[in-house]
Design an enzyme around this catalytic site. Structure first.
Site, mmCIF file in Angstrom:
data_model
loop_
_atom_site.group_PDB
_atom_site.id
_atom_site.type_symbol
_atom_site.label_atom_id
_atom_site.label_comp_id
_atom_site.label_asym_id
_atom_site.label_seq_id
_atom_site.Cartn_x
_atom_site.Cartn_y
_atom_site.Cartn_z
ATOM 1 N N HIS A 18 0.846 -1.203 0.000
ATOM 2 C CA HIS A 18 0.000 0.000 0.000
ATOM 3 C C HIS A 18 0.883 1.255 0.000
ATOM 4 O O HIS A 18 0.621 2.206 -0.727
ATOM 5 C CB HIS A 18 -0.886 0.055 1.255
ATOM 6 C CG HIS A 18 -1.897 -1.049 1.373
ATOM 7 N ND1 HIS A 18 -2.047 -1.808 2.516
ATOM 8 C CD2 HIS A 18 -2.822 -1.512 0.493
ATOM 9 C CE1 HIS A 18 -3.024 -2.676 2.337
ATOM 10 N NE2 HIS A 18 -3.513 -2.528 1.122
ATOM 11 N N LYS A 42 -16.153 -7.777 6.656
ATOM 12 C CA LYS A 42 -15.190 -8.584 7.401
ATOM 13 C C LYS A 42 -15.003 -7.971 8.799
ATOM 14 O O LYS A 42 -15.111 -6.770 8.962
ATOM 15 C CB LYS A 42 -13.834 -8.611 6.683
ATOM 16 C CG LYS A 42 -13.907 -8.249 5.216
ATOM 17 C CD LYS A 42 -12.549 -8.047 4.608
ATOM 18 C CE LYS A 42 -12.633 -7.266 3.297
ATOM 19 N NZ LYS A 42 -11.408 -6.946 2.657
ATOM 20 N N ARG A 91 -1.678 -6.343 -8.180
ATOM 21 C CA ARG A 91 -0.483 -7.144 -7.922
ATOM 22 C C ARG A 91 -0.322 -8.267 -8.931
ATOM 23 O O ARG A 91 0.766 -8.580 -9.373
ATOM 24 C CB ARG A 91 -0.536 -7.758 -6.512
ATOM 25 C CG ARG A 91 -0.403 -6.759 -5.408
ATOM 26 C CD ARG A 91 -0.858 -7.341 -4.113
ATOM 27 N NE ARG A 91 -2.261 -7.725 -4.208
ATOM 28 C CZ ARG A 91 -3.019 -8.074 -3.167
ATOM 29 N NH1 ARG A 91 -2.494 -8.120 -1.974
ATOM 30 N NH2 ARG A 91 -4.280 -8.398 -3.331
ATOM 31 N N SER A 129 -2.759 -7.857 3.101
ATOM 32 C CA SER A 129 -3.088 -7.678 4.521
ATOM 33 C C SER A 129 -3.515 -9.018 5.126
ATOM 34 O O SER A 129 -3.170 -9.339 6.261
ATOM 35 C CB SER A 129 -4.211 -6.663 4.676
ATOM 36 O OG SER A 129 -3.829 -5.417 4.174
#
Ligand code: PNS
Length: 166
Positions: A18, A42, A91, A129
């Protein structure tokens, strides 16, 4: 005219991937607003306030990086902030489908807001993460994959949880 870019996400926690994307964006755009979603489905490890504090600490010397929270539709938040750009990191191919759906849905909702994708530096292409939390919970090291302050807070959280369980 100054260009404001929103960098939205959960950031639970902020990783060096990030950070890399934010730094790239800060060179391209006049202002980056790191925007943390408040009501996530979440259940997060860090509270919104903790995540905001961490990001503010990491970017305290970056005058054009701001950290904020948002709720509701991202495009509505972008409009309120006068931002014409949503910035997201890509990514790998596995990110693409979800990112394309979000970008096109956001375009459907507001064609004036453009989503821009950026690739992080190679060493961070496997960092997420979710994996960072898993590795720390199982006693592994995430040194170099998250900012030092995030690494410390992850360790503190783990200790606090272990103490609660003991
Ligand atoms: O880091 P994440 O969890 O992949 O970020 C996802 C996020 C926060 C960018 C996304 O869930 C979002 O924009 N939520 C706001 C709700 C919204 O606008 N939904 C409709 C467009 S996809």
């Amino acid at each position: 005219m100054s260009v404001i870019a929103i960098y939205p996400g959960s950031f639970d926690p902020l990783t060096n991937g990030h950070v890399d994307i934010i730094q790239r964006g800060a060179h391209l755009f006049d202002r980056i607003v790191v925007a943390m979603l408040v009501n996530m489905d979440k259940s997060p490890l860090f509270t919104v306030a903790e995540r905001v504090d961490l990001a503010r600490e990491v970017f305290r010397d970056h005058a054009n990086v701001e950290v904020d929270t948002f709720d509701g539709l991202l495009v509505d938040y972008a409009e309120r902030r006068g931002a014409g750009v949503i910035m997201r990191g890509l990514r790998a191919i596995s990110d693409f489908e979800y990112e394309m759906q979000m970008a096109l849905m956001n375009r459907h909702l507001n064609p004036d807001v453009e989503t821009v994708f950026m690739m992080p530096a190679e060493p961070y292409t496997y960092v997420s993460s979710r994996l960072v939390k898993e590795v720390v919970a199982l006693g592994g090291s995430v040194h170099g994959l998250v900012p030092a302050i995030v690494e410390r807070r992850l360790r503190e959280k783990k200790l606090a949880r272990e103490t609660l369980r003991a």
